[in-house]
Design an enzyme around this catalytic site. Structure first.
Site, PDB file in Angstrom:
ATOM      1  N   ASP A  15       0.863  -1.183   0.000  1.00  0.00           N
ATOM      2  CA  ASP A  15       0.000   0.000   0.000  1.00  0.00           C
ATOM      3  C   ASP A  15       0.898   1.231   0.000  1.00  0.00           C
ATOM      4  O   ASP A  15       2.110   1.144   0.209  1.00  0.00           O
ATOM      5  CB  ASP A  15      -0.880  -0.007   1.268  1.00  0.00           C
ATOM      6  CG  ASP A  15      -1.722   1.245   1.399  1.00  0.00           C
ATOM      7  OD1 ASP A  15      -2.353   1.645   0.397  1.00  0.00           O
ATOM      8  OD2 ASP A  15      -1.743   1.870   2.476  1.00  0.00           O
ATOM      9  N   SER A  16       0.282   2.392  -0.198  1.00  0.00           N
ATOM     10  CA  SER A  16       1.029   3.638  -0.140  1.00  0.00           C
ATOM     11  C   SER A  16       1.506   3.941   1.286  1.00  0.00           C
ATOM     12  O   SER A  16       2.334   4.816   1.477  1.00  0.00           O
ATOM     13  CB  SER A  16       0.141   4.777  -0.632  1.00  0.00           C
ATOM     14  OG  SER A  16      -1.063   4.791   0.115  1.00  0.00           O
ATOM     15  N   CYS A  78      -4.172  -1.220  -2.050  1.00  0.00           N
ATOM     16  CA  CYS A  78      -4.335   0.226  -2.145  1.00  0.00           C
ATOM     17  C   CYS A  78      -5.293   0.461  -3.310  1.00  0.00           C
ATOM     18  O   CYS A  78      -5.059  -0.043  -4.419  1.00  0.00           O
ATOM     19  CB  CYS A  78      -2.978   0.868  -2.432  1.00  0.00           C
ATOM     20  SG  CYS A  78      -3.034   2.634  -2.773  1.00  0.00           S
ATOM     21  N   GLU A 157      -5.328   9.040   9.971  1.00  0.00           N
ATOM     22  CA  GLU A 157      -3.933   8.931  10.404  1.00  0.00           C
ATOM     23  C   GLU A 157      -3.662   9.722  11.674  1.00  0.00           C
ATOM     24  O   GLU A 157      -2.730   9.421  12.416  1.00  0.00           O
ATOM     25  CB  GLU A 157      -2.993   9.324   9.259  1.00  0.00           C
ATOM     26  CG  GLU A 157      -3.100   8.292   8.148  1.00  0.00           C
ATOM     27  CD  GLU A 157      -1.963   8.299   7.143  1.00  0.00           C
ATOM     28  OE1 GLU A 157      -1.005   9.063   7.312  1.00  0.00           O
ATOM     29  OE2 GLU A 157      -2.054   7.520   6.164  1.00  0.00           O
ATOM     30  N   CYS A 189     -11.375   3.280  -0.165  1.00  0.00           N
ATOM     31  CA  CYS A 189     -10.035   3.730   0.224  1.00  0.00           C
ATOM     32  C   CYS A 189      -9.659   2.921   1.454  1.00  0.00           C
ATOM     33  O   CYS A 189     -10.495   2.674   2.326  1.00  0.00           O
ATOM     34  CB  CYS A 189     -10.066   5.222   0.528  1.00  0.00           C
ATOM     35  SG  CYS A 189      -8.542   5.840   1.253  1.00  0.00           S
ATOM     36  N   HIS A 191      -8.227   3.456   4.132  1.00  0.00           N
ATOM     37  CA  HIS A 191      -8.384   4.022   5.473  1.00  0.00           C
ATOM     38  C   HIS A 191      -9.826   3.999   5.976  1.00  0.00           C
ATOM     39  O   HIS A 191     -10.063   4.058   7.173  1.00  0.00           O
ATOM     40  CB  HIS A 191      -7.917   5.478   5.493  1.00  0.00           C
ATOM     41  CG  HIS A 191      -6.441   5.660   5.348  1.00  0.00           C
ATOM     42  ND1 HIS A 191      -5.745   5.212   4.252  1.00  0.00           N
ATOM     43  CD2 HIS A 191      -5.532   6.260   6.160  1.00  0.00           C
ATOM     44  CE1 HIS A 191      -4.463   5.522   4.395  1.00  0.00           C
ATOM     45  NE2 HIS A 191      -4.311   6.162   5.545  1.00  0.00           N
TER      46      HIS A 191
HETATM   47  N1  DGL Z   1      -4.107   3.772   0.196  1.00  0.00           N
HETATM   48  C1  DGL Z   1      -4.762   4.830  -0.527  1.00  0.00           C
HETATM   49  C2  DGL Z   1      -6.007   4.267  -1.224  1.00  0.00           C
HETATM   50  O1  DGL Z   1      -6.574   3.263  -0.837  1.00  0.00           O
HETATM   51  C3  DGL Z   1      -5.138   5.984   0.368  1.00  0.00           C
HETATM   52  C4  DGL Z   1      -3.965   6.815   0.816  1.00  0.00           C
HETATM   53  C5  DGL Z   1      -3.234   7.507  -0.318  1.00  0.00           C
HETATM   54  O2  DGL Z   1      -3.761   8.475  -0.913  1.00  0.00           O
HETATM   55  O3  DGL Z   1      -2.154   7.079  -0.611  1.00  0.00           O
HETATM   56  O4  DGL Z   1      -6.438   4.816  -2.188  1.00  0.00           O
END
Ligand code: DGL
Length: 276
Positions: A15-16, A78, A157, A189, A191
């Site tokens: 993931d990011s 992600c 976060e 997303c 999060h």
């Molecule tokens: N992990 C990203 C997503 O699911 C969210 C956080 C980001 O913008 O990197 O799209």
């Protein structure tokens, strides 16, 4: 041609940043014998406001890194990377790779009764219209309403999962989806499952929330079964069952990870992802 893979090899998850831990958590629950190599690109997060080219370049580097650990399958945990990079990655590697968008889209297409589905996600995921594309392949008559909710990521976060500020922002973002009368909402997303109760409260009980993290872990399980790659031998915690790598800020990552994964994050190691 796919290479010969071993069922005892780990699964690569990336993931990011920290968000993909909601996906890793589901994988741990639904396939408890699997080993996981998790990579969070904490130095280059967020992906949600970056271009397709950049997200694809980052994702390629991460896939190369995960392959050095001889993973048997990769989960793009992600939404943004699934939207932008998965199609290219699928063509480039010879092990199975899945993202979070398709499983989420499938579940939503099955859940809707009135044919109105909402998707909340980053700007990139909404702009790509990928959820819409997949849902329409299954259910062409459905109407999909996308809404970018960029403030949700920093709120999560910051740990403001149950907070009046998050409530207020949720009311603003989600108001138009309530007015349209959607009956299904995709938490598009990584999060957002962490603020699921806030979203559920604001949307009301008639709206079904779809969590792509849960659906992806289910799809992963079926994929492993189908390919004879499900690990039947229970590994033990402490035997490198779950390994975490990040591109920056290992301590901060560990603190956050421990708040969502209850198996104890034994360590998080910083690596230089630009080398891959
Ligand atoms: N992990 C990203 C997503 O699911 C969210 C956080 C980001 O913008 O990197 O799209």
């Amino acid at each position: 041609m796919e290479q010969k893979l071993s069922a005892s090899a780990p699964i690569g998850v990336f993931d990011s940043g920290v968000g993909g831990l909601t996906v890793a958590r589901e994988i741990m629950r639904q396939t408890p014998n699997e080993k996981i190599i998790y990579f969070g690109d904490t130095a280059r997060v967020p992906y949600g406001s970056k271009s397709k080219e950049t997200v694809t370049r980052f994702s390629r580097q991460i896939v190369r890194f995960l392959q050095t650990h001889e993973v048997k399958t990769i989960v793009v945990a992600c939404n943004t990377a699934s939207a932008y990079a998965l199609e290219d990655l699928e063509k480039e590697i010879d092990i199975p790779i899945i993202g979070v968008v398709k499983p989420g889209a499938k579940a939503a297409a099955q859940a809707t009764r009135n044919g109105k589905i909402g998707v909340i996600a980053t700007e990139a995921t909404i702009g790509s219209r990928i959820y819409s594309e997949y849902i329409k392949k299954i259910h062409p008559e459905v109407t999909i309403y996308g809404k970018a909710c960029p403030l949700f990521v920093p709120l999560v976060e910051e740990g403001l999962w149950e907070d009046p500020v998050t409530d207020e922002i949720a009311k603003r973002y989600l108001g138009e989806l309530i007015d349209i009368d959607i009956d299904t909402l995709i938490l598009g997303c990584t999060h957002y499952p962490l603020i699921r109760s806030t979203v559920a409260r604001v949307m009301g009980e008639k709206v079904t929330l779809v969590n792509p993290a849960y659906e992806t872990a289910r799809e992963l399980r079926s994929l492993l079964e189908e390919k004879g790659l499900l690990n039947e031998a229970p590994g033990k915690l402490g035997e490198n069952k779950y390994q975490f790598f990040v591109s920056d800020g290992a301590e901060k990552f560990k603190t956050f990870a421990n708040s969502i994964i209850k198996y104890g994050i034994l360590s998080a190691k910083v690596i230089d992802i630009e080398q891959y």
